[in-house]
Structure formats: structure tokens, C-alpha cells
Design a protein around this motif. Structure first.
Motif, short mmCIF file in Angstrom:
data_model
loop_
_atom_site.label_atom_id
_atom_site.label_comp_id
_atom_site.label_asym_id
_atom_site.label_seq_id
_atom_site.Cartn_x
_atom_site.Cartn_y
_atom_site.Cartn_z
N LYS A 1 0.83 -1.21 0.00
CA LYS A 1 0.00 0.00 0.00
C LYS A 1 0.87 1.27 0.00
CE LYS A 1 -3.28 2.40 3.08
NZ LYS A 1 -2.32 3.35 3.69
N ARG B 1 -4.45 -2.36 -8.73
CA ARG B 1 -5.47 -1.42 -8.26
C ARG B 1 -6.53 -2.13 -7.41
NH1 ARG B 1 -4.03 1.29 -13.05
NH2 ARG B 1 -5.29 -0.06 -14.40
N VAL B 2 -6.88 -3.35 -7.80
CA VAL B 2 -7.85 -4.12 -7.01
C VAL B 2 -7.26 -4.44 -5.64
CG1 VAL B 2 -9.08 -6.31 -6.85
CG2 VAL B 2 -8.99 -5.09 -9.04
N ARG C 1 -10.71 6.75 4.17
CA ARG C 1 -11.92 6.43 3.42
C ARG C 1 -12.72 5.30 4.05
NH1 ARG C 1 -12.84 3.57 -1.37
NH2 ARG C 1 -10.63 3.11 -1.60
N THR C 2 -12.05 4.35 4.66
CA THR C 2 -12.77 3.21 5.23
C THR C 2 -12.84 3.26 6.75
OG1 THR C 2 -10.71 1.93 5.19
CG2 THR C 2 -12.20 1.69 3.31
N ASN D 1 -6.30 9.23 -2.83
CA ASN D 1 -7.69 8.80 -2.86
C ASN D 1 -8.02 7.85 -1.71
OD1 ASN D 1 -6.46 6.41 -3.59
ND2 ASN D 1 -7.47 6.24 -5.58
N GLU D 2 -7.07 7.65 -0.80
CA GLU D 2 -7.39 6.85 0.39
C GLU D 2 -8.18 7.67 1.41
OE1 GLU D 2 -4.10 6.00 3.25
OE2 GLU D 2 -2.89 7.22 1.87
N ILE E 1 -6.23 -0.87 1.53
CA ILE E 1 -6.71 0.29 2.29
C ILE E 1 -7.66 -0.19 3.39
CG2 ILE E 1 -8.16 2.36 2.19
CD1 ILE E 1 -7.06 2.88 -0.59
N GLU E 2 -8.58 -1.06 3.04
CA GLU E 2 -9.55 -1.56 4.02
C GLU E 2 -8.85 -2.32 5.14
OE1 GLU E 2 -12.34 -3.85 1.81
OE2 GLU E 2 -12.91 -2.19 0.49
N TYR F 1 -4.91 -2.86 -4.11
CA TYR F 1 -4.73 -1.62 -3.36
C TYR F 1 -6.00 -1.24 -2.61
CZ TYR F 1 -4.10 3.34 -2.37
OH TYR F 1 -4.03 4.55 -1.75
N GLN F 2 -7.16 -1.36 -3.24
CA GLN F 2 -8.41 -1.03 -2.57
C GLN F 2 -8.62 -1.90 -1.34
OE1 GLN F 2 -10.19 1.65 -3.37
NE2 GLN F 2 -8.66 2.00 -4.97
N ARG F 3 -8.31 -3.18 -1.46
CA ARG F 3 -8.43 -4.08 -0.31
C ARG F 3 -7.38 -3.77 0.74
NH1 ARG F 3 -13.52 -5.15 -0.90
NH2 ARG F 3 -14.02 -6.42 -2.73
#
Length: 300
Positions: A10, A62-63, A272-273, A151-152, A69-70, A65-67
Motif C-alpha cells: 500500500k 489497483r484491485v 476512506r474506510t 484517494n485513500e 486500504i480496508e 490496493y483497494q483491499r
């Protein structure tokens, strides 16, 4: 798959650089590269591709990365909850704020919540606040907005803050007509180059006066902290209208046109999360209310 591998991945994604991420994480570049390779082997897919701008995420990256962040926020929330249990503390909010907005936005919100909440407050410039927020060291930040913000974060736009060219009350340019070239010929106190406003000042002087400013004094905080120096010399600087209205800057004045005025969007930021309870929601509401209740001024 190791949790640290995801968290390190990340950081590389956000910095677009293995070198920078390794320095911030306090690990060697080979160790970080090995961690990324472990993830790619685990998923059977490339997560980064190299470019002239550094390392960029692939579609698969990118997929992931989104996980990541969570998972990062989940880890930070667990750590904060356990720390609260160990210390016996509850209801503590960790807030970051830029210096210029302490009096006008932070203090009214904190004052209204003192009976129910405790606060840990960090006062830094925007870049440092975003780093603290990314690291989970603060829960939210009142900071300047620009297109480099990761964008996090989620954000709530609060308004605009004006920044002005100022000097001492009896500065020579306060007494006569001047042009942009005259501004370029002055000595300046400016914040460091990584600050958005400094970049705007440099761009303005380069484009309008053909001058590359070399400040006489460069400071890694708001130049308002050097008000005693500015009021006793012919140095110029750029500070917010809020700072100019403070007691510390009472002997400084804004220069008239053609001295420029810069307008910077200010927002309240959080991960964000992140999951916030009623106290955080109330803090956000109070900060927005403090802005809305202001009559005119720099921050609108």
C-alpha cells in the motif's frame, strides 16, 4: 500472504516509488522489493509496472490496493481500540490541523465537546497532516486541498482560505505604486517547496515577473511564526488572512494590488474506510458549523 506485505505494498502504491516507501517504512529497498514479489507470487499476477514516473499499479494492483486500504484501516482501528482498553480511556479524538485554522475552526469544536471527549491535537502543515492520517496517527485532519491528496481519504469541503502578500506597516511598497517586477526584486520569507502555496508563489513570480525567487529565509512552518523578523525588516512573505488578523501579526499589513491573492480550498479529511462513532460525527458537524457561522473574512 502476510499482513505486512499488504501494508508495505500500500505504501509503495501511494508513493509510486520503492525508494521513498522504504525510507518512510524504515526498511531496506531489497526487503521491500522481496515483499512485493511475495505478494505477486501469491496472487500469480504483476501488481506494479515501471514507468518514467516510478512504479505504477497494474489493473490487478489497483484491485489489491483497494483491499489493502480496508485492511490497513481495520488494523489501525483494532490497535486504537486495544490501546483504549489498556489505558482505560474512551472517547478520545486524534485531530490534526493547520496552524491558521486553530482559532477559527478547531477551538470552537473542541470547546463544545470538552465535557464528553478528550483530544490529542497535532498542529502541522498539510503535507505532514496527510502523512499522519495515512499512518493512522490521527483520525481526521483540517487541511488544505490539492490534486496530490491521496484517494485513500474522504473529505468534506469547508470553504476557501485567502493568502496575501504582506510586509511591515511601513514597508516601502506600502507607500508607493509598484508592479510585479518590484515584488520580484524584494527579499522574501517563504515556506518550503513541498507546500502548495509556495509552489503557487514560485509559479506566479516566474510567469508574471520572469523571476525565480530565492528566499532569504525558508521555513518549514507557516511564515507567520517569523512575524517579529518580518515586522522589523523589509522582508515580504505570504500568509493567510486568518494569520494576518492574529495578535502576533498586528504590525504586518497586506500589500495592495498588483500583489496577488491566492485562494486555497480547505477540507476536513479522514481515511476512506474509517468507521466513526457519534463523537467524530459531532466533531465534523461542529467544525462545519464554525465555518458556516463566520461572517465574511478570509475563510468563506
Amino acid at each position: 500472504m502476510e499482513l505486512n506485505d499488504l501494508l508495505w505494498f500500500k505504501r509503495v502504491a501511494e508513493r509510486a516509488s520503492v525508494r521513498r516507501a522504504a525510507a518512510e517504512l524504515g526498511v531496506s529497498q531489497p526487503a521491500l522489493s522481496k515483499s512485493i514479489r511475495r505478494l505477486e507470487t501469491s496472487f500469480g499476477l504483476k501488481l506494479f509496472e515501471r514507468s518514467a514516473r516510478g512504479v505504477l499499479l497494474t489493473d490487478a494492483g489497483r484491485v489489491v490496493y483497494q483491499r489493502a486500504i480496508e485492511i490497513s484501516d481495520w488494523s489501525l482501528n483494532v490497535s486504537a481500540d486495544v490501546a483504549g482498553l489498556k489505558s482505560g480511556s474512551t472517547g478520545s479524538l486524534r485531530v490534526g490541523v493547520v496552524p491558521a485554522l486553530i482559532q477559527t475552526l478547531l477551538i470552537p469544536a473542541v470547546k463544545a465537546m470538552l465535557e464528553q471527549s478528550r483530544f490529542a491535537i497535532r498542529v502541522q502543515l498539510s503535507d505532514q497532516l496527510f502523512q499522519l492520517l495515512s499512518n493512522g496517527e490521527i483520525d481526521c485532519a483540517i487541511a488544505a486541498m490539492d490534486d496530490r491528496v491521496s484517494n485513500e481519504f474522504n473529505h468534506q469541503l469547508l470553504g476557501q482560505q485567502r493568502s496575501l502578500v504582506v510586509g511591515r506597516i511601513h514597508h516601502p511598497l506600502q507607500k508607493r505604486a509598484f508592479d510585479v517586477a518590484d515584488l520580484g526584486a524584494q527579499q522574501w520569507v517563504l515556506s518550503s517547496r513541498n507546500i502548495v502555496l509556495r509552489q503557487w508563489v514560485d509559479r506566479f513570480m516566474r510567469d508574471e515577473a520572469g523571476v525565480q525567487l530565492v528566499p532569504a529565509v525558508e521555513v518549514d512552518a507557516t511564515p507567520a511564526v517569523l512575524a517579529p523578523l518580518i515586522e522589523s525588516t523589509d522582508l515580504l512573505t505570504v500568509i493567510t488572512e486568518d494569520a494576518l488578523a492574529s495578535a502576533a501579526c498586528r504590525k504586518l499589513r497586506a500589500l495592495p494590488a498588483p500583489a496577488p491573492v491566492w485562494r486555497l480550498d480547505i477540507g476536513l479529511f479522514w481515511r476512506r474506510t474509517a468507521q466513526f462513532g457519534p463523537q467524530m460525527e459531532r466533531f465534523r458537524s461542529l467544525v462545519a458549523g464554525a465555518q458556516a457561522s463566520r461572517s465574511g473574512g478570509a475563510f468563506q
